[in-house]
Design a protein around this motif. Structure first.
Motif, short mmCIF file in Angstrom:
data_model
loop_
_atom_site.label_atom_id
_atom_site.label_comp_id
_atom_site.label_asym_id
_atom_site.label_seq_id
_atom_site.Cartn_x
_atom_site.Cartn_y
_atom_site.Cartn_z
N ALA A 143 -35.88 -12.35 2.68
CA ALA A 143 -36.88 -11.51 3.36
C ALA A 143 -37.13 -11.94 4.80
N HIS A 144 -37.18 -13.26 5.03
CA HIS A 144 -37.46 -13.74 6.39
C HIS A 144 -36.21 -14.29 7.07
N SER A 203 -41.92 -18.24 3.39
CA SER A 203 -42.61 -17.29 4.26
C SER A 203 -43.87 -17.83 4.92
N ASP A 217 -33.80 -15.17 -1.75
CA ASP A 217 -34.67 -14.15 -1.16
C ASP A 217 -34.56 -14.29 0.36
N HIS A 261 -41.99 -17.18 -3.18
CA HIS A 261 -42.91 -16.06 -2.93
C HIS A 261 -43.47 -15.48 -4.23
N SER A 303 -43.63 -12.57 -5.33
CA SER A 303 -42.80 -11.57 -6.02
C SER A 303 -41.70 -12.24 -6.85
N SER A 356 -39.02 -1.65 -2.53
CA SER A 356 -39.64 -2.72 -1.72
C SER A 356 -38.97 -4.04 -2.07
N GLY A 357 -39.27 -5.04 -1.26
CA GLY A 357 -38.74 -6.37 -1.58
C GLY A 357 -39.35 -6.90 -2.87
N PHE A 358 -40.63 -6.65 -3.03
CA PHE A 358 -41.32 -7.09 -4.25
C PHE A 358 -40.60 -6.51 -5.48
N SER A 371 -38.95 -4.34 5.23
CA SER A 371 -40.29 -4.15 5.80
C SER A 371 -40.66 -5.22 6.81
N LYS A 372 -39.72 -6.10 7.14
CA LYS A 372 -40.04 -7.13 8.13
C LYS A 372 -39.16 -6.89 9.37
N THR A 422 -35.80 -7.56 2.07
CA THR A 422 -36.79 -6.52 2.32
C THR A 422 -36.44 -5.79 3.61
C1 PLP Z 1 -40.31 -14.07 0.80
C2 PLP Z 1 -40.73 -12.66 0.50
N1 PLP Z 1 -40.14 -12.02 -0.51
C3 PLP Z 1 -40.49 -10.75 -0.82
C4 PLP Z 1 -41.45 -10.07 -0.12
C5 PLP Z 1 -41.82 -8.68 -0.53
O1 PLP Z 1 -41.26 -7.73 0.35
P1 PLP Z 1 -41.89 -6.29 0.48
O2 PLP Z 1 -43.01 -6.38 1.44
O3 PLP Z 1 -40.75 -5.45 0.98
O4 PLP Z 1 -42.32 -5.88 -0.88
C6 PLP Z 1 -42.07 -10.70 0.95
C7 PLP Z 1 -43.09 -9.97 1.75
O5 PLP Z 1 -44.23 -10.25 1.81
C8 PLP Z 1 -41.71 -12.04 1.26
O6 PLP Z 1 -42.30 -12.69 2.28
#
Ligand code: PLP
Length: 391
Positions: A207-208, A180, A205, A133, A135, A107-109, A238-239, A236
């Motif tokens: 992710a977005h 985010s 990061d 974030h 994480s 996962s991104g986390f 997952s988005k 990530t």
């Molecule tokens: C900026 C950011 N980094 C990391 C994550 C974590 O990603 P994941 O949902 O894949 O664990 C998120 C998701 O909520 C995020 O918004």
């Protein structure tokens, strides 16, 4: 005194403050319209930027992978072998991002927890934006490195801190690329310049950013033309990718170091074959076409212009993330509840996800919304906004 009294007390307190999170239940694939708590509603809060969460091409890829590889990797990759699928994904993702190598994580986390404590430890210094974030924050908590939290996006403060710590043997700057909850961008070119001047590593990061920024959605590094100057990109799946999983990407040497040392890679099983195959399909689609990304931006501009025209406070977003700022948590929950009654799903975001007094609805426009969908949402926002005296 019961042994769980502290839990009961804290949950009651959350309810009293309007901070209790009521999680709604989804009963269909996530799309523009989604079945939520048994009702078909317009989905305005998923991170399904490109509509990939229910794209037929990703679904087919996942099904085929199950037929070929089964449902689980049955192992930590470094202990009992890695599937060819994971290697193919890492190669294709690296090519797409324009980096030398990539490493797939669960996962991104997990990816943030993997990278940060591996790159810096005791005697080193970590520089982290105050709005990073959760994480990233937790990744920072896992290291014995000294932590410097700099004011949001403030490169002058970052430079000052770097100068004060210039003799530290290892320095890492870590920042969200797109923040985010607000949708604003990190000043990455200036951060990279400062890092180069002070000999610090930079981790972003994305992710977005992926699927959203840069050519074909290659992310924030591509957006700013910084290829080769950011040491590690975390992302990530997952988005915008619509699946689940995370990755770290960058110079081959850095990625190899993480492969050898990062604990979530070494001590936790790999992503499932279905997930990885769907991610490969997502990369293939984006590599071939930027059409989904263009549609996303077109929809985001359309929706934001209408909402701003109505007088909503949309914060400082520079991306499709559209915070509708409402202030108090109770207002945000009430707004969300009334919208839901009008068939629009937009969840309230309150403390601790955002600071107290900055509650909002975080509206997410997707490439698969039609203009009719967006007009429908705007009309409902206007009606609820007027009833609650927000506009
Ligand atoms: C900026 C950011 N980094 C990391 C994550 C974590 O990603 P994941 O949902 O894949 O664990 C998120 C998701 O909520 C995020 O918004």
């Amino acid at each position: 005194m019961g042994k769980y009294d502290f839990i009961t007390a804290e949950l009651s307190e959350l309810k009293a403050q309007g901070l209790y999170n009521t999680i709604r239940t989804i009963g269909s694939p996530v799309g523009a319209w989604t079945v939520v708590d048994g009702r078909r509603v317009l989905n305005m809060c998923s991170n399904n930027y490109l509509g990939f969460a229910n794209d037929p091409r990703l679904r087919e890829a996942a099904k085929r992978a199950i037929d070929v590889y089964g449902v689980g990797p049955a192992a930590v990759r470094s202990i009992a072998g890695t599937m060819t699928l994971h290697l193919e994904f890492e190669r294709k993702l690296a090519e797409f991002k324009g980096v030398e190598a990539a490493l797939s994580l669960q996962s991104g986390f997990c990816a943030n927890l993997a990278a940060i404590p591996t790159l810096v430890g005791a005697g080193h210094v970590l520089f982290t934006d105050e709005l990073n974030h959760a994480s990233i924050i937790d990744g920072c908590r896992l290291t014995k490195a000294e932590r410097v939290i700099y004011p949001h996006g403030d490169v002058a403060a970052l430079r000052k801190a770097l100068a004060e710590k210039k003799d530290a043997p290892r320095k890492l700057i870590v920042t969200d690329g797109v923040f985010s909850m607000d949708g604003d961008l990190a000043p990455l070119p200036e951060i990279v310049e400062a890092a180069e001047e002070f000999g610090a590593l930079v981790m972003v990061d994305d992710a977005h950013g992926e699927g959203v920024l840069g050519s074909h959605g290659r992310g924030i590094v591509d957006h700013f033309g910084l290829h080769g100057r950011v040491d590690i990109e975390m992302g990530t799946l997952s988005k915008a990718f619509g699946v689940v999983g995370g990755y770290l990407a960058g110079k081959a040497e850095v990625v190899e170091y993480l492969r050898q040392r990062a604990r979530p890679f070494l001590f936790s099983s790999a992503a499932t074959p279905a997930d990885v195959a769907a991610c490969i399909a997502a990369v293939d689609i984006l590599q071939a076409s930027d059409e989904p990304v263009k549609r996303l931006w077109d929809n985001a501009r359309y929706f934001k212009a209408k909402m701003a025209g109505l007088g909503f406070d949309l914060g400082n977003s520079q991306t499709p993330i559209t915070p509708v700022m409402l202030g108090e948590a109770t207002t945000a929950w009430e707004f969300s509840k009334r919208l839901f009654a009008e068939e629009v799903f937009a969840q309230a975001i309150v403390y601790p996800t955002v600071p107290r007094g900055k509650a909002r609805l975080r509206v997410m426009v997707s490439a698969v919304h039609t203009k009719d969908d967006l007009d429908f949402a705007v009309e409902k926002f206007a009606r609820v906004g007027r009833t609650l005296g927000v506009i």
